[in-house]
Design an enzyme around this catalytic site. Sequence first.
Site, PDB file in Angstrom:
ATOM      1  N   GLU A   1      67.906  -8.052  66.609  1.00 11.34           N
ATOM      2  CA  GLU A   1      67.679  -9.113  67.589  1.00 11.34           C
ATOM      3  C   GLU A   1      67.554  -8.508  68.981  1.00 11.34           C
ATOM      4  O   GLU A   1      68.574  -8.264  69.655  1.00 11.34           O
ATOM      5  CB  GLU A   1      68.853 -10.099  67.585  1.00 11.34           C
ATOM      6  CG  GLU A   1      69.044 -10.814  66.265  1.00 11.34           C
ATOM      7  CD  GLU A   1      69.701 -12.178  66.450  1.00 11.34           C
ATOM      8  OE1 GLU A   1      69.128 -13.160  65.969  1.00 11.34           O
ATOM      9  OE2 GLU A   1      70.754 -12.267  67.098  1.00 11.34           O
TER      10      GLU A   1
ATOM     11  N   ASN B   1      71.315 -19.878  62.984  1.00  8.84           N
ATOM     12  CA  ASN B   1      72.502 -19.641  63.824  1.00  8.84           C
ATOM     13  C   ASN B   1      72.569 -20.795  64.814  1.00  8.84           C
ATOM     14  O   ASN B   1      71.838 -20.826  65.793  1.00  8.84           O
ATOM     15  CB  ASN B   1      72.348 -18.295  64.550  1.00  8.84           C
ATOM     16  CG  ASN B   1      73.449 -18.075  65.572  1.00  8.84           C
ATOM     17  OD1 ASN B   1      74.461 -18.786  65.586  1.00  8.84           O
ATOM     18  ND2 ASN B   1      73.263 -17.065  66.421  1.00  8.84           N
TER      19      ASN B   1
ATOM     20  N   HIS C   1      76.886 -10.379  67.302  1.00 11.94           N
ATOM     21  CA  HIS C   1      75.772 -11.039  67.987  1.00 11.94           C
ATOM     22  C   HIS C   1      75.782 -10.595  69.455  1.00 11.94           C
ATOM     23  O   HIS C   1      76.854 -10.408  70.043  1.00 11.94           O
ATOM     24  CB  HIS C   1      75.911 -12.561  67.880  1.00 11.94           C
ATOM     25  CG  HIS C   1      74.678 -13.266  68.342  1.00 11.94           C
ATOM     26  ND1 HIS C   1      74.409 -13.468  69.675  1.00 11.94           N
ATOM     27  CD2 HIS C   1      73.612 -13.767  67.657  1.00 11.94           C
ATOM     28  CE1 HIS C   1      73.228 -14.071  69.788  1.00 11.94           C
ATOM     29  NE2 HIS C   1      72.732 -14.264  68.578  1.00 11.94           N
TER      30      HIS C   1
ATOM     31  N   GLU D   1      75.405 -12.164  72.077  1.00  9.43           N
ATOM     32  CA  GLU D   1      76.177 -13.040  72.974  1.00  9.43           C
ATOM     33  C   GLU D   1      77.666 -12.697  72.917  1.00  9.43           C
ATOM     34  O   GLU D   1      78.378 -12.844  73.915  1.00  9.43           O
ATOM     35  CB  GLU D   1      75.907 -14.510  72.610  1.00  9.43           C
ATOM     36  CG  GLU D   1      74.519 -14.930  73.081  1.00  9.43           C
ATOM     37  CD  GLU D   1      73.840 -15.997  72.238  1.00  9.43           C
ATOM     38  OE1 GLU D   1      74.519 -16.688  71.446  1.00  9.43           O
ATOM     39  OE2 GLU D   1      72.598 -16.130  72.359  1.00  9.43           O
TER      40      GLU D   1
ATOM     41  N   GLY E   1      66.417 -16.650  72.669  1.00  8.68           N
ATOM     42  CA  GLY E   1      66.451 -17.891  73.434  1.00  8.68           C
ATOM     43  C   GLY E   1      65.514 -17.893  74.632  1.00  8.68           C
ATOM     44  O   GLY E   1      65.597 -18.769  75.488  1.00  8.68           O
TER      45      GLY E   1
ATOM     46  N   LYS F   1      74.817 -21.523  66.847  1.00 10.61           N
ATOM     47  CA  LYS F   1      75.557 -21.198  68.078  1.00 10.61           C
ATOM     48  C   LYS F   1      76.524 -22.346  68.392  1.00 10.61           C
ATOM     49  O   LYS F   1      77.017 -22.994  67.472  1.00 10.61           O
ATOM     50  CB  LYS F   1      74.583 -20.906  69.222  1.00 10.61           C
ATOM     51  CG  LYS F   1      73.522 -19.881  68.802  1.00 10.61           C
ATOM     52  CD  LYS F   1      72.750 -19.304  69.945  1.00 10.61           C
ATOM     53  CE  LYS F   1      71.757 -18.286  69.396  1.00 10.61           C
ATOM     54  NZ  LYS F   1      71.054 -17.538  70.429  1.00 10.61           N
TER      55      LYS F   1
HETATM   56  P1  PGA Z   1      66.809 -17.793  69.147  1.00 13.92           P
HETATM   57  O1  PGA Z   1      68.227 -17.124  68.789  1.00 13.92           O
HETATM   58  O2  PGA Z   1      66.078 -17.981  67.854  1.00 13.92           O
HETATM   59  O3  PGA Z   1      67.154 -19.090  69.810  1.00 13.92           O
HETATM   60  O4  PGA Z   1      66.110 -16.840  70.047  1.00 13.92           O
HETATM   61  C1  PGA Z   1      68.359 -16.180  67.768  1.00 13.92           C
HETATM   62  C2  PGA Z   1      69.780 -15.676  67.712  1.00 13.92           C
HETATM   63  O5  PGA Z   1      70.385 -15.490  68.784  1.00 13.92           O
HETATM   64  O6  PGA Z   1      70.344 -15.467  66.625  1.00 13.92           O
END
Ligand code: PGA
Length: 247
Positions: free
Chosen positions: A165, A9, A94, A96, A171, A11
């Site tokens: 997740e 991903n 997601h 976010e 992150g 982003k």
């Molecule tokens: P990350 O993100 O591996 O940077 O923690 C995963 C995601 O949000 O899909």
Amino acid sequence: MSKKLIAGNWKMNGGKVANEALLNALLAEVGQPACSIAVCVPAPYLAQAQSICAASAIDLGAQDVSPHEVGAFTGEQSAAMLKEFGVRYVIVGHSERRQYHGETDALVAAKAQRALACGITPIVCVGESLAEREAGKTEEVVKRQLAAVIHSNGHCISEIVVAYEPVWAIGTGKTASPEQAQQVHAVLRAQLKAASEKAGRIKILYGGSMNAANAKELLSQPDIDGGLIGGASLKATDFLSIIASAV
Ligand code: PGA
């Protein structure tokens, strides 16, 4: 047993030059992988990624889709449009998007439904916040999020992918321990099985600071069928190492 799925991903990261370098570095090393691989790129780069990854082991994914079929929805991309660029997967729900764009369980379910109607596999994200985990609400939250998608998709439910997740692990460099992740995956598996025997075989990915160092242990858990990788999917060597762990 079906192959694991490792999905990157990206982003809102990347650029034409960086994307080309990253995808070419992946393609140069990936060979005949034991797992399925996808990269979920920002929408403006779908055409670029499609042409670089054509006829390769890397499938294309998008990061969001409109719940509507067509019409006056400025700024949105329909599932049919994504399909024209060879998109095989789309991330929906997601954290976010839930957090910064107010996406509700019902909206996420509608997006999953639109994707399925166009033959695109939705990667449905579920996960609890730190406050919810500390309040002992992890199971309740992930089950509620997944239930919305199960109820609105009927028999098509067996065509989705689920990604667990935990929001506190995204992150942050804080990964759920393999035991913590497995525990939630087992809950989700049971919920899917109760929906239908076929749905019990749906892939359930783990996401949240998965990296080259912790991937192997996470991916060896019985109910972890792959990973949704953010930060570590932007570095070819790290992403390739995670792919190599997915046997
Ligand atoms: P990350 O993100 O591996 O940077 O923690 C995963 C995601 O949000 O899909």
